[in-house]
Design an enzyme around this catalytic site. Sequence first.
Site, short mmCIF file in Angstrom:
data_model
loop_
_atom_site.label_atom_id
_atom_site.label_comp_id
_atom_site.label_asym_id
_atom_site.label_seq_id
_atom_site.Cartn_x
_atom_site.Cartn_y
_atom_site.Cartn_z
N SER A 97 0.85 -1.19 0.00
CA SER A 97 0.00 0.00 0.00
C SER A 97 0.88 1.23 0.00
O SER A 97 2.02 1.21 0.48
CB SER A 97 -0.89 0.02 1.25
OG SER A 97 -1.51 1.27 1.42
N TYR A 149 -1.25 -0.44 10.69
CA TYR A 149 -1.45 -0.81 9.29
C TYR A 149 -0.23 -0.42 8.46
O TYR A 149 0.27 -1.21 7.64
CB TYR A 149 -2.70 -0.13 8.74
CG TYR A 149 -2.98 -0.44 7.28
CD1 TYR A 149 -3.37 -1.72 6.90
CD2 TYR A 149 -2.86 0.54 6.31
CE1 TYR A 149 -3.63 -2.01 5.56
CE2 TYR A 149 -3.11 0.26 4.97
CZ TYR A 149 -3.49 -1.02 4.60
OH TYR A 149 -3.75 -1.31 3.28
#
Length: 323
Positions: free
Chosen positions: A174, A201
Amino acid sequence: MSRYAAVHANPNGLGDARPTAMQIIQDEGIKDQLANKVAVITGVSSGMGFETVHALASTGMHLFLTARDLTKAKNALGDKFNPDQMELIHMDNASLDSVHTATNAILAKTNKINILVNNAGVMGLQTLQLTDRGHELQFATNHLAHFLFFHLLAPALLAGSSSDFQSRVVVVASSAQRVHGLNASDNYHYQKGGYNPWDAYTQSKIANVYMANEIERRYGARGLHATSLHPGMVYTDLGRSLPAEELGAMVRNPEVQRVIKNPAQGAATSVWAAVAKELEGRVLDDHDQGWDGAKYVSHTYDPKEEARLWEDSLEMVGLSGSA
């Protein structure tokens, strides 16, 4: 620059001119051409995972598909599930024991694998959650499970590699990896406190990048390559753990509406990384518009930190002393 850079320059939201995963297959000219190949894909019950299955199945290759909820996966695949070509296997990324069991099921059927797509993931868990081994759940699901899975499948990936089609590991990361690097070795799981959903995350996503970088460093010369990628902002249920107001504000944001992709478009980057001949050992961002300038940060490539994570991860998954 790739052939897809231009259509990513001015996105226009869901279903615009940006390619789908199936378009990648068509553009590469490999529909029905890879019947002798084997791919493993994690997290296939929805979103990008499902679309990755659909596209790679069209090449004719045999697919081993993992999902935490097999009923959900079967329902999602529907009439696209072909039992002669696909095998669904239970794997819960929150459990290293489950990873071992899934691996054994795969290796009982094949000793050669050509492509591993590490797609399964979670995002934005609002409270600190730990696995039965004390691992922070986002780090465990997104990184450690896939790290162990790779190591257990590595002999088959090496055996499947050939001069005309070298084996690939595709890691869905990501753009969140740009925010910051890894926690200290004694604080991957917030043992010292300070848990934040987005920080956790982010750590799992830079871990994805580092894993791919280190695989390429250690295995590339042996014909086993790795690529990490940012698929873009994709409309899936990955944000299911976010507060409704936060998720709603994000979806209503005009800039988000302009750049967001549907799952078929999001999976295009994974499929491109898996099958495009020129993409061995790369970090990709929205069809390789470039990881230069604003597209990468100083910690994206860090051999010292990549080696630290590799050794620490070996210990965390119980493979300390392995390569």
